[in-house]
Design an enzyme around this catalytic site. Structure first.
Site, PDB file in Angstrom:
ATOM      1  N   HIS A  80      51.843  40.624  43.994  1.00 49.01           N
ATOM      2  CA  HIS A  80      50.682  40.622  44.901  1.00 49.01           C
ATOM      3  C   HIS A  80      49.370  40.680  44.133  1.00 49.01           C
ATOM      4  CE1 HIS A  80      49.835  45.056  44.896  1.00 49.01           C
ATOM      5  NE2 HIS A  80      51.133  45.193  44.776  1.00 49.01           N
ATOM      6  N   ASP A  90      49.412  47.192  38.836  1.00 53.63           N
ATOM      7  CA  ASP A  90      49.799  47.054  40.251  1.00 53.63           C
ATOM      8  C   ASP A  90      48.773  46.207  40.964  1.00 53.63           C
ATOM      9  OD1 ASP A  90      50.856  47.311  42.756  1.00 53.63           O
ATOM     10  OD2 ASP A  90      50.340  49.413  43.000  1.00 53.63           O
ATOM     11  N   GLU A  92      49.147  43.536  50.166  1.00 54.47           N
ATOM     12  CA  GLU A  92      50.416  44.255  50.064  1.00 54.47           C
ATOM     13  C   GLU A  92      50.186  45.743  50.294  1.00 54.47           C
ATOM     14  OE1 GLU A  92      53.446  46.794  48.196  1.00 54.47           O
ATOM     15  OE2 GLU A  92      51.344  46.638  47.667  1.00 54.47           O
ATOM     16  N   GLU A  93      49.050  46.232  49.783  1.00 50.05           N
ATOM     17  CA  GLU A  93      48.858  47.684  49.708  1.00 50.05           C
ATOM     18  C   GLU A  93      48.776  48.365  51.071  1.00 50.05           C
ATOM     19  OE1 GLU A  93      49.477  49.321  47.268  1.00 50.05           O
ATOM     20  OE2 GLU A  93      49.056  48.224  45.427  1.00 50.05           O
ATOM     21  N   ASP A 146      56.871  44.008  41.400  1.00 56.85           N
ATOM     22  CA  ASP A 146      55.807  44.928  41.827  1.00 56.85           C
ATOM     23  C   ASP A 146      56.132  46.356  41.397  1.00 56.85           C
ATOM     24  OD1 ASP A 146      53.540  45.948  43.008  1.00 56.85           O
ATOM     25  OD2 ASP A 146      54.414  46.053  45.015  1.00 56.85           O
ATOM     26  N   HIS A 171      47.730  53.229  41.310  1.00 53.57           N
ATOM     27  CA  HIS A 171      46.684  53.513  42.309  1.00 53.57           C
ATOM     28  C   HIS A 171      45.588  54.447  41.792  1.00 53.57           C
ATOM     29  CE1 HIS A 171      49.656  52.554  45.868  1.00 53.57           C
ATOM     30  NE2 HIS A 171      49.539  51.572  44.997  1.00 53.57           N
TER      31      HIS A 171
HETATM   32 ZN    ZN Z   1      52.023  46.962  44.146  1.00 51.37          ZN
END
Ligand code: ZN
Length: 471
Positions: free
Chosen positions: A289, A301, A335-336, A363, A433
């Site tokens: 993603h 990510d 996606e998140e 991912d 994140h």
């Molecule tokens: Zn991800």
């Protein structure tokens, strides 16, 4: 990577079910002599792919491409102009790479904005607490929220002490067990506390390690209770507040957050292909993603997953190979927030499910690879294990169960096989994140290996006589 506690529970349940079913089977699937020979015949091509990626024109290409990309665009939150500008540029890059059918497929995506946010400990001493508001959180009133805080180490403790929660800020400080287990506090903590009258929640970062870094992520409100502001704090501050409370100190915190959810906007899943020479309507999908949280660079990510997927097509093209069926790259959007872009892709394309041989998603890191994870029938798994033998020279031949990812799991409903990359991602949640998700986390040589694994599986599966068996 997004995962909710419910999804995890479901996958554990289906895992148990699979175990029961496989226990009932009396024999291992046996591949035909012809299929084994067909796959073995790719050994020369597999070596070419590996050489191309490790020491040839592809060496360090995915890392360098990603670095240029994320240094220029930074993090790419759904709904942001940053993300859309980066998608525009991505489409240009894929066209420049000479790939076929490069286009964006429009989908509706979430638009949450963080705004300014501050948390200040007032009692027993003045100190600023580093926070990151959680995705979909509401903001505070303009004057902020000032309230006494209570620390809960678990949902059980919250239930026991529910009478102490009204008008308080609830700090959750659960011990980290694993991401899928402990993330329940981030996803559901706000509404669990709001039910008993809490005015805000601060959640200990979900991760095993910290050098004072808050890690954001998605949270979900239960519509039957008031939506209260919620943010994550560092492991260090969560432990400090915990100690202060145990020492009998009164905790007072001031919280100010401008976070708000705006109407959904249009984004795009980014698509590029190498058209199949014999069965152009049949596809093998490789994916990652392109969106990310709004902190760090979104390099790990999931820039890494998206860019090794692009690299798989680049390698195949660079070697002048054309598989029988179409090799399709998809870089998912949003996606998140829970696979928002990929869900719409699935809804739009599911009627063609019989033409999808397999969907790969990376991912969960692009560190040193050692194989793949797979979800599908035992017969299909045996085929992948045979292909894995082409990767023995780079120690990436293993095929494990429970493959997939947020963006491709939709397809299991139609029994389409899915797979993901098995890699040494033990430190993934150190950076996930957070502002620490930068290019420095990744390694060019590891990405070369990941790209080679991806390219070998994708090419061979796209070139075999048949799509993978369902199940
Ligand atoms: Zn991800």
């Amino acid at each position: 990577l997004f995962i909710s506690a419910t999804m995890e529970a479901l996958s554990i349940l289906s895992g148990i079910l699979l175990l029961l079913l496989s226990g009932a089977q009396s024999h291992e699937p046996v591949l035909s002599e012809k299929l084994i020979r067909d796959i073995s015949n790719y050994s020369e091509i597999a070596l070419k792919i590996i050489d191309y990626s490790l020491t040839g024109p592809g060496a360090n290409q995915s890392y360098n491409r990603l670095a240029t990309f994320v240094d220029r665009y930074g993090p790419r939150l759904s709904g942001s102009s940053n993300l859309e500008d980066s998608i525009d540029h991505m489409l240009y890059l894929l066209q420049q790479d000479g790939l076929d059918n490069v286009h964006g497929e429009e989908v509706n995506v979430t638009h949450w904005v963080r705004g300014k946010e501050i948390a200040q400990l007032l009692e027993p001493r003045s100190a600023e607490l580093s926070i990151l508001g959680l995705g979909s959180s509401v903001g505070t009133p303009e004057e902020g929220i000032t309230a006494d805080a209570v620390v809960m180490r678990s949902f059980d403790e919250l239930e026991e002490r529910k009478d102490e929660v009204k008008d308080r800020i609830v700090v959750f400080n659960p011990t980290y067990v694993s991401y899928p287990v402990t993330v329940a506090y981030r996803v559901n903590g706000a509404s669990r506390a709001s039910k008993y009258g809490a005015v805000a929640t601060l959640i200990r970062t979900v991760g095993p390690f910290s050098i004072y870094s808050p890690h954001t992520g998605m949270q979900v409100y239960n519509s039957s209770v008031p939506a209260i502001p919620t943010a994550c704090i560092t492991i260090e501050d969560a432990n400090m507040l915990d100690r202060l409370e145990r020492a009998g100190e009164r905790l007072t915190i001031h919280l100010y957050m401008e976070a708000q959810t705006l109407p959904m906007v249009i984004s795009r899943n980014t698509v590029a292909e190498i058209k199949g020479s014999v069965y152009p309507d049949q596809v093998v999908v490789v994916s990652g993603h392109l969106d990310s949280w709004d902190v760090g660079q979104g390099a790990m990510d999931d820039g890494g997953g998206a860019f090794i997927s692009w690299q798989a097509l680049s390698i195949v093209k660079g070697l002048g190979l054309t598989p029988k069926r179409t090799l399709r790259l998809v870089m998912w959007t949003d996606e998140e927030a829970g696979g928002i872009g990929s869900q719409q892709y699935y809804q739009r394309h599911r009627e063609d499910a019989d033409k999808y041989s397999i969907l790969f998603e990376s991912d969960e890191g692009v560190f040193l690879p050692y194989g793949i994870l797979f979800s599908g029938s035992a017969e299909a798994k045996a085929i992948l294990q045979q292909i894995g033998q082409l990767l023995v020279s780079i120690n990436a031949s293993e095929v494990y169960d429970n493959g997939g990812g947020t963006d491709v799991d939709w397809w299991r409903e139609e029994k389409v096989p899915t797979a993901s990359l098995a890699n040494h991602n033990e430190h993934y949640f150190w950076y996930h994140h957070s502002n620490g998700d930068t290019m420095d986390v990744l390694d060019p040589e590891e990405m070369n290996l990941c790209s080679a694994v991806w390219a070998v599986y994708a090419y061979v599966l796209a070139d075999l006589d048949d799509v993978l068996p369902r199940g």
